[in-house]
Design a protein around this motif. Structure first.
Motif, PDB file in Angstrom:
ATOM      1  N   MET A   1       2.885  -0.392  -1.584  1.00 33.73           N
ATOM      2  CA  MET A   1       1.820  -0.669  -2.550  1.00 33.73           C
ATOM      3  C   MET A   1       1.426   0.621  -3.240  1.00 33.73           C
ATOM      4  N   HIS A   2       1.299   0.555  -4.592  1.00 34.69           N
ATOM      5  CA  HIS A   2       0.863   1.728  -5.354  1.00 34.69           C
ATOM      6  C   HIS A   2      -0.656   1.844  -5.257  1.00 34.69           C
ATOM      7  N   LEU A   3      -1.140   3.011  -4.847  1.00 30.09           N
ATOM      8  CA  LEU A   3      -2.566   3.222  -4.667  1.00 30.09           C
ATOM      9  C   LEU A   3      -3.139   3.896  -5.902  1.00 30.09           C
ATOM     10  N   ASP A   4      -4.194   3.321  -6.425  1.00 28.92           N
ATOM     11  CA  ASP A   4      -4.891   3.863  -7.594  1.00 28.92           C
ATOM     12  C   ASP A   4      -6.106   4.637  -7.103  1.00 28.92           C
ATOM     13  N   PRO A   5      -6.158   5.927  -7.361  1.00 31.48           N
ATOM     14  CA  PRO A   5      -7.307   6.712  -6.884  1.00 31.48           C
ATOM     15  C   PRO A   5      -8.643   6.196  -7.377  1.00 31.48           C
ATOM     16  N   SER A   6      -8.637   5.531  -8.507  1.00 30.29           N
ATOM     17  CA  SER A   6      -9.898   5.004  -9.027  1.00 30.29           C
ATOM     18  C   SER A   6     -10.381   3.787  -8.251  1.00 30.29           C
ATOM     19  N   ASN A   7      -9.525   3.222  -7.426  1.00 25.73           N
ATOM     20  CA  ASN A   7      -9.895   2.037  -6.650  1.00 25.73           C
ATOM     21  C   ASN A   7      -9.613   2.320  -5.172  1.00 25.73           C
ATOM     22  N   SER A   8     -10.207   3.381  -4.678  1.00 23.80           N
ATOM     23  CA  SER A   8      -9.872   3.834  -3.331  1.00 23.80           C
ATOM     24  C   SER A   8     -10.334   2.881  -2.240  1.00 23.80           C
ATOM     25  N   MET A   9     -11.318   2.040  -2.490  1.00 27.55           N
ATOM     26  CA  MET A   9     -11.820   1.141  -1.458  1.00 27.55           C
ATOM     27  C   MET A   9     -10.909  -0.065  -1.250  1.00 27.55           C
ATOM     28  N   PHE A  10      -9.985  -0.306  -2.184  1.00 23.34           N
ATOM     29  CA  PHE A  10      -9.150  -1.496  -2.061  1.00 23.34           C
ATOM     30  C   PHE A  10      -8.320  -1.483  -0.769  1.00 23.34           C
ATOM     31  N   PRO A  11      -7.590  -0.412  -0.446  1.00 20.21           N
ATOM     32  CA  PRO A  11      -6.832  -0.426   0.814  1.00 20.21           C
ATOM     33  C   PRO A  11      -7.738  -0.446   2.043  1.00 20.21           C
ATOM     34  N   PHE A  12      -8.923   0.153   1.944  1.00 22.62           N
ATOM     35  CA  PHE A  12      -9.867   0.048   3.062  1.00 22.62           C
ATOM     36  C   PHE A  12     -10.226  -1.416   3.314  1.00 22.62           C
ATOM     37  N   GLN A  13     -10.460  -2.161   2.236  1.00 25.43           N
ATOM     38  CA  GLN A  13     -10.807  -3.581   2.365  1.00 25.43           C
ATOM     39  C   GLN A  13      -9.657  -4.377   2.945  1.00 25.43           C
ATOM     40  N   LEU A  14      -8.426  -4.050   2.525  1.00 28.30           N
ATOM     41  CA  LEU A  14      -7.271  -4.714   3.127  1.00 28.30           C
ATOM     42  C   LEU A  14      -7.196  -4.406   4.618  1.00 28.30           C
ATOM     43  N   GLY A  15      -7.412  -3.140   4.950  1.00 27.95           N
ATOM     44  CA  GLY A  15      -7.412  -2.769   6.364  1.00 27.95           C
ATOM     45  C   GLY A  15      -8.478  -3.503   7.143  1.00 27.95           C
TER      46      GLY A  15
END
Length: 384
Positions: A1-15
């Motif tokens: 998955m490509h991580l966008d620094p402007s949306n840093s909370m997205f992978p936290f939410q997936l986790g």
């Protein structure tokens, strides 16, 4: 998955979603990716550590827990989790346990300012217990009992700790009893009765076990532990009664039956002892020691052929134990098979040249075990 620094909370939410489902591996993956970009979230470093710990990777959990402690040094949960990880390492060293105690102690100190000041006392007690610091362990188990009064598990651990503490104190007192005061040439502890001392020192453990058994009367482990306390104090009648209660609740544990057998043997109840050992052997594991004790009970019942078989099984499992061969040979000897007994005693002597059974008497003549004398129906024999 490509991580966008402007949306840093997205992978936290997936986790978090995988974390809630207890799917630790994918949760850890997303937390790792997110923390590469925004490493200043102590909360998520802690959750990453939890994932590793749940996967049984306590060594890997140390780094995220350390990061959480560094970012939020006054958060007791972070220190507590780091302490648990140190204690949970495979075969922890003394310094690992000291690290565990340091962080758990810090967590306990910080918890003073929370609504539950003794929240971490039980695990801190466990860390001290694992480090064999039984005095401090008992202190924190008592603190934990203030939060959870009557908790059977805590009472049991307090009892176990008191037993260890009593034995340490006994060793110290016995050493003082043996040491001589250089000024008076007398023992430092002249009037020392080890049995009375042990009975006194084990009283706190007995009180803890008794309260645990009262709080959870179907928990046979507390009754068994009470039995062990009385057994250690040579109060065999009381020990037998507690062991019987434990066996009545759960008769599927071989060590309960074997310990009951040992108590029967001490009381001279040889038939009951043999029956208990037979039940323990049927359950397993059939150890050398269990076969040996079974043989002793059968020997007292003068069932020499059966006793010889029990000792033979014990010798097969522990072939370098001269004492087993001595008992085995004695049973064979009592059964009248003198030539076979001599061969067995010779094996005992080969293992232990200083064995007390070096000679035997046959028709009033004394022979060494290495000598040969033909047996006959009219021979009378005894070992010296």
């Amino acid at each position: 998955m490509h991580l966008d620094p402007s949306n840093s909370m997205f992978p936290f939410q997936l986790g978090d979603q995988f974390f809630a489902l207890r799917k630790w591996r994918p949760a850890a993956k997303y937390y790792e990716q997110a923390l590469l970009l925004t490493p200043d979230h102590a909360f998520y470093w802690n959750k990453l550590g939890v994932c590793y710990a749940e996967l049984g990777r306590n060594l890997a959990a140390l780094r995220p827990y350390r990061m959480a402690c560094w970012l939020e040094p006054h958060n007791p949960t972070h220190h507590f989790n780091l302490g648990v990880a140190w204690r949970g390492l495979n075969d922890p060293r003394a310094e690992d346990l000291q690290h565990s105690i340091t962080h758990m102690q810090r967590a306990h100190e910080l918890a003073v300012y929370t609504s539950n000041p003794n929240a971490f006392a039980e695990q801190l007690g466990m860390a001290y217990f694992q480090a064999r610091n039984y005095h401090n362990a008992s202190v924190y188990f008592r603190l934990a009992l203030k939060t959870s009064p009557g908790d059977p598990g805590l009472l049991n651990m307090l009892g176990v700790t008191q037993v260890h503490l009593a034995r340490e104190l006994m060793e110290q007192q016995e050493e003082r009893h043996l040491n001589i005061d250089p000024h008076t040439s007398r023992p430092l502890l002249p009037h020392f009765d080890s049995r009375l001392a042990l009975a006194h020192l084990l009283t706190p453990a007995q009180q803890a076990y008794a309260e645990a058994a009262h709080q959870a009367p179907r928990r046979e482990v507390f009754l068994f532990n009470l039995g062990m306390l009385h057994y250690d104090r040579q109060e065999y009648t009381a020990a037998r009664d507690y062991f019987k209660q434990a066996v009545a609740i759960d008769g599927s544990l071989g060590n309960y039956h074997s310990q009951l057998g040992d108590t029967h043997l001490e009381l001279g109840e040889n038939s009951e002892a043999a029956s208990s050992y037979e039940r323990a052997l049927a359950i397993g594991p059939a150890t050398s020691g269990l076969h040996f004790q079974h043989g002793r009970a059968l020997h007292r019942l003068e069932r020499y052929a059966d006793a010889a078989q029990a000792f033979e099984r014990a010798a097969a499992l522990e072939p370098e134990n001269a004492n087993i061969y001595r008992w085995w040979g004695s049973c064979v000897f009592e059964a009248g098979r003198i030539d076979q007994a001599l061969e067995i005693f010779a094996k005992a002597l080969a293992i232990d040249p200083y064995s007390p059974l070096r000679y035997y008497k046959l028709n009033h003549e004394t022979y060494s075990v290495g000598e040969w004398a033909p047996p006959s129906d009219n021979n009378t024999a005894a070992f010296l």
